[in-house]
Write an enzyme that holds these catalytic residues in place. Structure first.
Site, mmCIF file in Angstrom:
data_model
loop_
_atom_site.group_PDB
_atom_site.id
_atom_site.type_symbol
_atom_site.label_atom_id
_atom_site.label_comp_id
_atom_site.label_asym_id
_atom_site.label_seq_id
_atom_site.Cartn_x
_atom_site.Cartn_y
_atom_site.Cartn_z
ATOM 1 N N CYS A 144 68.343 -33.446 66.444
ATOM 2 C CA CYS A 144 67.233 -33.873 65.589
ATOM 3 C C CYS A 144 67.707 -34.849 64.513
ATOM 4 O O CYS A 144 68.691 -34.590 63.825
ATOM 5 C CB CYS A 144 66.640 -32.626 64.939
ATOM 6 S SG CYS A 144 65.236 -33.002 63.920
ATOM 7 N N ARG B 221 54.116 -33.610 69.649
ATOM 8 C CA ARG B 221 54.878 -32.753 68.758
ATOM 9 C C ARG B 221 54.952 -33.336 67.345
ATOM 10 O O ARG B 221 55.150 -32.617 66.362
ATOM 11 C CB ARG B 221 56.292 -32.603 69.337
ATOM 12 C CG ARG B 221 57.155 -31.647 68.610
ATOM 13 C CD ARG B 221 58.435 -31.361 69.387
ATOM 14 N NE ARG B 221 59.055 -30.179 68.847
ATOM 15 C CZ ARG B 221 59.878 -30.179 67.814
ATOM 16 N NH1 ARG B 221 60.191 -31.300 67.236
ATOM 17 N NH2 ARG B 221 60.378 -29.064 67.363
HETATM 18 P P1 RVP Z 1 69.337 -26.694 68.350
HETATM 19 O O1 RVP Z 1 69.359 -25.263 68.819
HETATM 20 O O2 RVP Z 1 70.157 -26.905 67.124
HETATM 21 O O3 RVP Z 1 69.682 -27.655 69.439
HETATM 22 O O4 RVP Z 1 67.845 -26.998 67.883
HETATM 23 C C1 RVP Z 1 66.737 -26.832 68.724
HETATM 24 C C2 RVP Z 1 65.479 -27.109 67.933
HETATM 25 O O5 RVP Z 1 65.456 -28.475 67.495
HETATM 26 C C3 RVP Z 1 64.190 -26.955 68.708
HETATM 27 O O6 RVP Z 1 63.763 -25.637 68.856
HETATM 28 C C4 RVP Z 1 63.222 -27.787 67.879
HETATM 29 O O7 RVP Z 1 62.701 -27.077 66.784
HETATM 30 C C5 RVP Z 1 64.102 -28.894 67.349
HETATM 31 N N1 RVP Z 1 63.939 -30.152 68.075
HETATM 32 C C6 RVP Z 1 63.634 -30.353 69.385
HETATM 33 N N2 RVP Z 1 63.598 -31.688 69.606
HETATM 34 C C7 RVP Z 1 63.884 -32.247 68.441
HETATM 35 C C8 RVP Z 1 63.956 -33.681 68.171
HETATM 36 O O8 RVP Z 1 63.968 -34.489 69.070
HETATM 37 N N3 RVP Z 1 64.030 -34.024 66.905
HETATM 38 N N4 RVP Z 1 64.097 -31.314 67.511
#
Ligand code: RVP
Length: 503
Positions: free
Chosen positions: A319, A418
């Site tokens: 993210c 989203r």
């Molecule tokens: P991680 O477990 O740190 O990989 O995080 C997963 C979380 O990141 C997802 O459950 C969602 O809330 C968030 N996410 C998913 N896509 C993205 C993005 O593209 N920014 N963020």
């Protein structure tokens, strides 16, 4: 004037747990990780609980039907990704609900016109060597033949040879009728020295396979999460755009719990989505909402009727929301703040609304920290994407196997819903990246190690349950110097892959 929080926001890696007294009963085998998923009134039992505090992220690269099955087997819940057509998502939910242990729906399928080159490409993609040839190329089409690696010799055959020339045709296949018990299927496998037994319906359609290699793994999973009809429990993501069509399809397919998948959930759009679900289904459909990062956002969603609230903005490994938009909050601080509001809300209303720490879990112990800080369960993306059961390809990069992992906010996912704030139906800028993560094998092995660590740390804190951990945990902030002290230091490591780091 703008509001300034008095403290900086912090991440999990800035905290450690200080051990408490462990009694003789405080051993990992006695630890229960049972946790509520949906809200309940004081003195009542929640309608849905999990046996382990882990759910998989609502992401294309994480949660398909294989993840649904594998995670329910271990006692958690997968949330099937929403960024796909409604019918396709409902079909994934249906596959989890219809799954019977030992009976595997074929994921490697061919049509009669396919060639040896297609067989090899499919094998590369799925890693499976038993393939069904069906009239429509699906795992439930009319069975015309089987292809296994014993049917072809790459060095001697032209890649354009059609499968019809080397497959084992349907009339020569040993199969069993629908309704055959697992024990009977295994007897047939044994008697005929088979590697795979197709289960075929009266009208000749493939239903599933029973594999010889799975024989040992049929021994039941003590923590598996089942519904009242003994089917696996599964969740599904929804969005605040097409819920009037998506929710009925998912409910009809058998989804046990839904969650509104959004990067930022303190909004009118979530309120409307929750209101529509409540007006149509009352409390029978369970739905979580989010994401929020402070008590105010939590209270808003709890008042709107959310069954649980997801916490976390910008902490996900893929993210880049914080970099692109400058919104978010350190994940540990967000969880601590929201948990305090959840407890206050419970005091005031008698309604306990569970919270889910979503994103930013890098080390296994971060799960224990999140639970100690008040989370009821954690949502993980990167963690689950590394296993065989995630829907993405396994690729060889620089001599190591990797799995692909991309954010729902990346251009690859095309999931503008989203990030929707009621404007144009498109993703105006990216909030996620496309990446690789080290391949980590079978989910059951990975989770066994992770949860063994969680149970062990809980014992160090003198806690046998999650509520007890929360009550007894002593948390300390760590300085950047003591973080260095926490890893192996001042020695030359012989094996650089050692160290127990799940990354
Ligand atoms: P991680 O477990 O740190 O990989 O995080 C997963 C979380 O990141 C997802 O459950 C969602 O809330 C968030 N996410 C998913 N896509 C993205 C993005 O593209 N920014 N963020």
């Amino acid at each position: 004037m703008a509001y300034f929080f008095s403290e900086p926001s912090r991440t999990f890696s800035e905290y450690l747990l200080v051990p408490g007294y462990s009694s003789a009963e405080c051993i990992p085998a006695n630890v229960s990780l049972k946790t509520p998923v949906v809200k309940y009134r004081r003195g009542e039992e929640p309608a849905l609980t999990m046996n382990v505090p882990m759910v998989s992220a609502v992401m294309q690269a994480v949660s398909g039907e294989q993840m649904g099955i594998a995670l329910a087997k271990e006692g958690g819940i997968a949330f099937i990704y929403v960024s796909q057509p409604i019918e396709q998502q409902a079909e994934m939910v249906r596959k989890v609900k219809n799954y019977k242990a030992g009976f595997v729906i074929s994921d490697s399928n061919l049509r009669l016109g396919d060639t040896l080159a297609d067989v090899l490409a499919l094998k590369e993609r799925t890693g499976h060597s038993t393939m069904a040839v069906t009239d429509d190329g699906t795992g439930t089409g009319r069975l015309l033949g089987l292809v296994t690696s014993r049917d072809y010799r790459v060095s001697r055959m032209d890649p354009s040879t059609p499968v019809s020339q080397f497959m084992t045709p349907a009339e020569k296949i040993v199969s069993a009728p629908e309704g055959t018990s697992l024990k009977a299927a295994n007897d047939i496998i044994w008697d005929h020295k088979l590697n795979a037994l197709p289960i075929v319906s009266d009208d000749g359609h493939l239903v599933s396979f029973v594999f010889r290699k799975d024989y040992d793994s049929h021994k039941g999973n003590p923590l598996e999460l089942l519904d009242s009809q003994k089917r696996y429990v599964v969740g599904a993501g929804i969005n605040s755009r097409d819920y009037e069509d998506r929710v009925p399809a998912l409910v009809e397919a058998g989804a046990d719990v839904l969650v509104i998948d959004s990067s930022e959930g303190y909004s009118e759009w979530q309120k409307r989505t929750l209101a529509w679900i409540r007006s149509r289904y009352g409390d029978t459909v369970k739905v979580g909402a989010g994401n929020v990062v402070d008590g105010e956002g939590f209270r808003f969603l709890a008042d709107c009727g959310a069954d649980f609230v997801k916490v976390g903005i910008g902490g996900g490994s893929i993210c880049i929301t914080r970099e692109t938009k400058g919104i978010g909050r350190g994940q540990a601080t967000a969880v601590i703040d929201v948990a305090a509001e959840r407890d206050k809300y419970f005091e005031e209303t008698g309604v306990y609304v569970p919270i889910c720490a979503d994103g930013g879990i890098v080390q296994d112990y971060h799960i224990t920290l999140a639970l100690a800080m008040g989370a009821d369960f954690c949502m993980l993306g990167r963690y689950f994407s590394r296993f065989d059961e995630s829907p993405t390809s396994k690729v060889l990069i620089g001599g190591s196997y990797m799995k692909e992992y991309w954010g729902e906010g990346s251009a690859r996912a095309r999931n503008w819903q989203r990030y929707d704030l009621g404007g144009a139906a498109k993703l105006s800028f990216e909030e996620g990246v496309d990446s690789y993560v080290p391949y980590a094998g079978k989910l059951s092995d990975g989770m066994a190690t992770t949860l063994a660590k969680v149970r062990s740390t809980m014992c160090n804190c003198g806690a046998l349950t999650i509520p007890e951990l929360r009550e007894k945990a002593k948390l300390t902030l760590v300085s950047s110097v003591s973080i260095v002290e926490g890893g192996a230091h001042d020695v030359l490591l012989k094996d650089t892959t050692a160290g127990g780091n799940q990354r």
